[in-house]
Enzyme design. Structure first.
Site, PDB file in Angstrom:
ATOM      1  N   LYS A  98      22.242  -6.431   5.711  1.00 31.55           N
ATOM      2  CA  LYS A  98      21.533  -5.144   5.724  1.00 31.55           C
ATOM      3  C   LYS A  98      22.469  -3.948   5.667  1.00 31.55           C
ATOM      4  CE  LYS A  98      18.683  -5.809   9.188  1.00 31.55           C
ATOM      5  NZ  LYS A  98      17.490  -6.120   9.995  1.00 31.55           N
TER       6      LYS A  98
ATOM      7  N   ARG B 159       0.806  -1.216   0.000  1.00 35.82           N
ATOM      8  CA  ARG B 159       0.000   0.000   0.000  1.00 35.82           C
ATOM      9  C   ARG B 159       0.842   1.270   0.000  1.00 35.82           C
ATOM     10  NH1 ARG B 159      -3.747   0.571   4.364  1.00 35.82           N
ATOM     11  NH2 ARG B 159      -4.696  -1.297   3.532  1.00 35.82           N
ATOM     12  N   THR B 160       1.895   1.332   0.844  1.00 37.17           N
ATOM     13  CA  THR B 160       2.685   2.561   0.888  1.00 37.17           C
ATOM     14  C   THR B 160       3.416   2.757  -0.421  1.00 37.17           C
ATOM     15  OG1 THR B 160       2.981   2.310   3.254  1.00 37.17           O
ATOM     16  CG2 THR B 160       4.491   3.793   2.138  1.00 37.17           C
TER      17      THR B 160
ATOM     18  N   ARG C 215      12.171   2.710   2.489  1.00 35.47           N
ATOM     19  CA  ARG C 215      11.609   1.998   3.635  1.00 35.47           C
ATOM     20  C   ARG C 215      12.625   0.938   4.027  1.00 35.47           C
ATOM     21  NH1 ARG C 215       5.718  -0.453   4.820  1.00 35.47           N
ATOM     22  NH2 ARG C 215       5.431   1.751   5.252  1.00 35.47           N
TER      23      ARG C 215
ATOM     24  N   HIS D 267       7.375   7.293  10.415  1.00 34.42           N
ATOM     25  CA  HIS D 267       6.754   7.100   9.098  1.00 34.42           C
ATOM     26  C   HIS D 267       6.057   8.429   8.831  1.00 34.42           C
ATOM     27  CE1 HIS D 267       4.872   5.451   5.673  1.00 34.42           C
ATOM     28  NE2 HIS D 267       4.188   4.445   6.190  1.00 34.42           N
TER      29      HIS D 267
END
Lengths: 322, 432, 197
Positions: A88, A60-61, A110, A138
């Site tokens: 990471k 969705r984002t 993100r 956010h």
């Protein structure tokens, strides 16, 4: 008339002033209108390249940002980077350097680590927009929540907003807290102590241990998603118990003194933190949040997109539009 | 080796309560004489140390030298060089190397590397458990025989109370301290900084003070039960200080160390996700810093130890969650302690020298920390007027991960002598 | 009054006062009356007429012209507002972003005769942006341009169909239009650049 600048990156609402937040909300209004047009596109960011760099899965984002970017006529590239915990850190530094080398204009990131957006913003010249970094912030979600509250209540100053649920692990909660406090709202949090951060009251937030107390106090409930891993990690004994004790149910809302505005950042666990009847009910503004999300993201991209101020002086002379 | 006469300095020897202007004569690697008006033997080298402080070489009982296994970030040689630059004549190297130093061959290797480097003395600390896995005791006797001076599983806590108890009991045979890294693993798991308001704002998982205090409490109880000697590494909380104070009052054999950074910095240094502020135990609150300073002054905490932890530059160039814990400290320890504690008015210089040389040597029952005639000539000449700015690029250590970069400090080692031989000599600062 | 304004406008810069009134309220009202008549003529009536004002003051002027026509003809004239900020060709270089006003287009554009209304026509870039933006809303039958003041200085091949007043402007000067609704009075000024607004 030109507006005050936002800086190079949008990392979090903690770093913004109340005026800057208001600027973004005010700018989002005309962008709502753009999404109602037959041709939902304006050329404002034509020729800009924007990379959506998502180290965490998010439909969705990412889609919301993509619509915002395309409606501003920017060129978008989606990168779904995997981050195994071993790789990471290395991936992020190298990614930053690669993006810099490719002269990308803007990056929407993100990432599962708190601070990742700031880390990236400090290392590349492109604008960096935080689409969620670890448990930190956010900001565009916080902004669209503010816009939704303002649309529904006409203002934010003095409105009582209670965040319900896993505040400890929620970047949405942190952004909401900063944005609401700066714009003069009263902020509360409600949930079991295991899911509320230590020291939260020192930020100026009141806490409720029972959902009934929160409902009695608040004008708006922003219901946070309960991640099922929390049970596995021992923060709550079971999902069923959570729903029984903290669930935002139609029965509980019926006892409220006044109609409660219901918000949720999504995706919802129906029957865990929120009842279907409440989510689909007349006081729910959950779908408005989604609409506002695109407009807010367009506003942020528009406001951040680099001008080259040294050319602005040339533009001010004969040759400026009149 | 020519005799060496250090002439005209202020000699501070905490082992004998000595603090006055005097000369020191060093012959054949030992302190030959301390006093005024010493004659100059034939062929002696004379160094004028007027305006300087002459003290027993500093002793650091907690460093990580990464060899064997991670020689690209530090070796015993580079670590010994860094230590000498910091004024240390003795350091104790923790065993969390790769492979772990848990047997006599590994201990012997470190001893040999130290001798080869020929600078600051590096004494190995052996592991408490084989592989530091927390299951079986390592061979304390064999390791001692090869040159180990203590045992520790540092890097990790000793989780099993049974294992800690048996280690304390077994160590009594060899009269060595058992050094513990106090961290309750289930409370601390996943934490990257102090659990408090800053962590809440930054969205980072915190390590509560209780995680350290629970183990401190356990360790002093076990030391009391067994009569063994427990040494508590890098104490960081005021709660720990209270527990240690109470234990000492009851006669428990506990010693404790504190790092220069825990005496100086707080959790606020983690703001903006600065990974140079990430270490374990984490930087805590101002009240903890105050309690640690007071404890050091009282002797509740015995000594300062750097917990020197080198890391590659790109390892720290990561999101906060992913960066490794730890900072280097050998080359800044004395200056930070002097600037913050002595210039800051908390400790007198003789007290600081005591806490950085005599006391740590005593805690680990090591030679050193004394300028008694007949003792090995491990001497540091300190320039407590030197003002300098920390420049990691100038470190002798292979690593640069320090939170003190750019900080203006007062005090440095002008001359470090190990066994009568000069191991470090600072360039004269401008205007001296 | 306008003759006086023009004479003043052509004086050498040194003796120029900071602010000269080119049109006062009455002159402005007369100009709008005339422009309204010309709009009617150009559009051959009101059947498919749509007035669209450019933010900001073009919107108020379009409203006034629409009302004048309505008083005359008795039929409601649809009007809209257009904010062209997002279509500016200098958006890249302008630095801090300008505030965006409201855009409001009533109904479909197909089959309509759109008359764009703006306060001052200068380089023509605003009108170009307006044309681009209108194209994204639909395809009108015809688009005409109606401006209160034409100050010359075109940088694009764009010409007005209807003009209230032509003004010669020297370098270092600008034309300010004030309207009652926003500024408290109706006036058109010639202002020396650098003088307070």
């Amino acid at each position: 008339m030109t507006a005050p600048p936002l800086g190079k990156d949008l990392v979090g609402l903690e770093d913004l002033s109340a005026d800057q937040i208001r600027l973004i909300l005010d700018t989002a209004e005309p962008f709502k209108e753009v999404s109602e047009r037959p041709i939902k596109k304006v050329p404002a960011l034509r020729g800009k390249t924007i990379v959506n760099l998502f180290f965490e899965a998010s439909t969705r984002t990412r889609i919301s940002f993509e619509f915002a970017e395309k409606r501003l006529s920017a060129d978008t590239v989606n990168v779904a980077a995997s981050g195994s915990s071993v790789q990471k850190g290395e991936t992020l530094v190298d990614t930053a350097r690669n993006l810099e080398a490719m002269r990308i204009d803007m990056v929407v990131i993100r990432h599962p680590s708190s601070g990742a957006a700031e880390f990236l913003g400090n290392r590349i010249r492109s604008n960096v927009i935080n689409a969620g970094d670890g448990k930190h912030e956010h900001p565009t979600q916080g902004l669209l929540d503010l816009l939704t509250i303002r649309d529904k209540h006409g203002k934010i100053d003095g409105i009582k907003v209670c965040l319900v649920g896993d505040v400890l692990h929620s970047r949405v909660a942190r952004s909401n807290i900063w944005g609401l406090l700066k714009l003069g709202a009263e902020v509360g949090v409600c949930g079991p102590d295991t899911l509320l951060p230590r020291g939260i009251e020192e930020l100026g937030v009141c806490r409720f241990r029972r959902i009934e107390e929160a409902i009695e106090w608040a004008d708006v409930l922003n219901v946070l998603r309960l991640q099922l891993e929390r049970m596995e990690m021992g923060f709550i004994p079971s999902v069923r118990e959570y729903y029984r004790v903290f669930g935002v149910t139609a029965e509980r809302l019926e006892k409220a003194a006044r109609p409660m505005t219901i918000m949720h950042p999504g995706p919802m666990n129906r029957g865990v933190e929120i009842d279907s009847r409440v989510a689909d009910g007349p006081h729910s503004v959950i779908l408005d949040q989604v609409t506002n999300g695109v407009a807010v993201r367009m506003a942020v991209l528009y406001l951040l997109a680099g001008g080259r101020p040294e050319l602005a002086d040339a533009a001010k002379g004969p040759g400026g539009p009149e | 080796m020519r005799p060496l006469l250090l002439k005209g300095g202020r000699v501070i020897d905490p082992s004998r309560g000595f603090d006055q202007a005097a000369d020191i004569l060093i012959q054949e690697g030992k302190i030959a004489a301390v006093g005024t008006g010493l004659g100059t033997p034939d062929g002696a080298e004379v160094r004028d140390v007027r305006g300087r402080v002459v003290a027993p070489g500093l002793v650091d009982v907690h460093v990580h030298l990464r060899e064997p296994g991670n020689e690209d970030v530090e070796t015993i040689a580079s670590g010994a060089r860094a230590a000498a630059a910091g004024g240390f004549t003795t350091v104790c190297a923790m065993p969390n190397t790769d492979p772990v130093t848990d047997n006599q061959a590994a201990v012997g290797f470190i001893v040999r590397q130290s001798v080869r480097a020929g600078l600051t003395r590096v004494y190995p600390i052996g592991a408490i458990s084989v592989g530091q896995r927390g299951e079986r005791l390592a061979e304390f006797g064999e390791m001692m025989g090869a040159g180990a001076v203590a045992v520790s599983d540092d890097g990790k806590p000793v989780v099993s109370s049974h294992l800690m108890r048996t280690a304390l009991e077994y160590a009594r045979t060899f009269e060595i301290p058992v050094a513990d890294h106090c961290e309750e693993p289930t409370l601390a798991a996943g934490g990257v900084m102090h659990e408090g308001l800053v962590a809440a704002r930054l969205g980072l998982k915190g390590i509560p003070a209780a995680a350290e205090e629970i183990m401190v409490g356990r360790d002093v109880l076990l030391a009391g039960l067994t009569g063994g000697h427990v040494h508590l590494c890098h104490v960081s909380t005021r709660g720990s200080v209270a527990l240690i104070r109470a234990a000492k009052e009851q006669g428990v054999r506990v010693t404790a160390e504190v790092t220069p950074h825990h005496l100086t910095l707080t959790e606020r240094h983690c703001e903006r996700y600065d990974t140079h502020a990430k270490m374990n135990p984490p930087l805590r609150e101002a009240a903890d810093v105050a309690a640690l300073r007071q404890a050091l002054k009282e002797g509740v905490i015995d000594c300062i130890a750097s917990d020197h932890a080198p890391h590659a530059y790109d390892a720290k160039e990561a999101a906060f969650d992913d960066a490794p814990f730890g900072i280097v400290g050998l080359e800044t320890a004395f200056a930070v302690a002097y600037t913050e504690l002595v210039v800051g008015g908390i400790l007198g210089l003789p007290e600081l020298v005591h806490r950085m040389s005599t006391a740590p040597a005593a805690a680990f029952r090591l030679p050193g920390g004394t300028l008694q005639p007949g003792a090995a000539a491990d001497v540091v000449v300190l320039d407590v007027t030197a003002r300098w700015t920390v420049d990691p690029a100038a470190f002798f250590s292979k690593s640069r991960n320090t939170p003190f970069a750019g900080r203006a400090l007062t005090g440095r080692a002008a001359l470090t002598i190990v066994g009568g031989k000069v191991a470090h000599q600072a360039e004269a600062p401008a205007g001296s | 009054m306008t003759l006086l304004g023009r004479r003043l406008a052509s004086k050498p810069e040194m003796s120029r006062p900071d602010r000269t009134i080119i049109l006062d309220a009455r002159a402005l009202a007369r100009a709008l009356q005339r422009m309204a008549g010309e709009v009617l003529e150009l559009a051959h009536g009101t059947d498919d007429l749509l007035l669209i004002g450019i933010q900001r003051r073009g919107v108020e002027l379009a409203d006034r012209i629409a009302k004048l026509i309505e008083k005359d003809k008795g039929t409601r004239i649809p009007r809209g507002a257009l904010d062209i900020t997002l279509y500016r060709d200098d958006l890249e270089t302008v630095g801090p972003k300008p505030v965006i006003g409201e855009t409001r287009i009533p109904g479909e554009l197909a089959g309509k005769h759109v008359v764009i209304v703006d306060d001052v026509l200068y380089t023509g870039r605003t009108v170009r942006a307006a044309l681009d933006e209108l194209a994204d809303f639909g395809r009108p039958k015809r688009i005409s341009l109606c401006v209160l003041v034409d100050r010359g200085g075109r940088e694009l091949p764009i010409q007005p169909d209807i003009v209230g007043e032509r003004v010669k402007v020297n370098s270092g000067e600008r034309v300010d239009v004030l309207v009652e609704e926003l500024d408290g009075r109706d006036e058109v000024n010639l202002v020396r650049q650098g003088a307070p607004a």
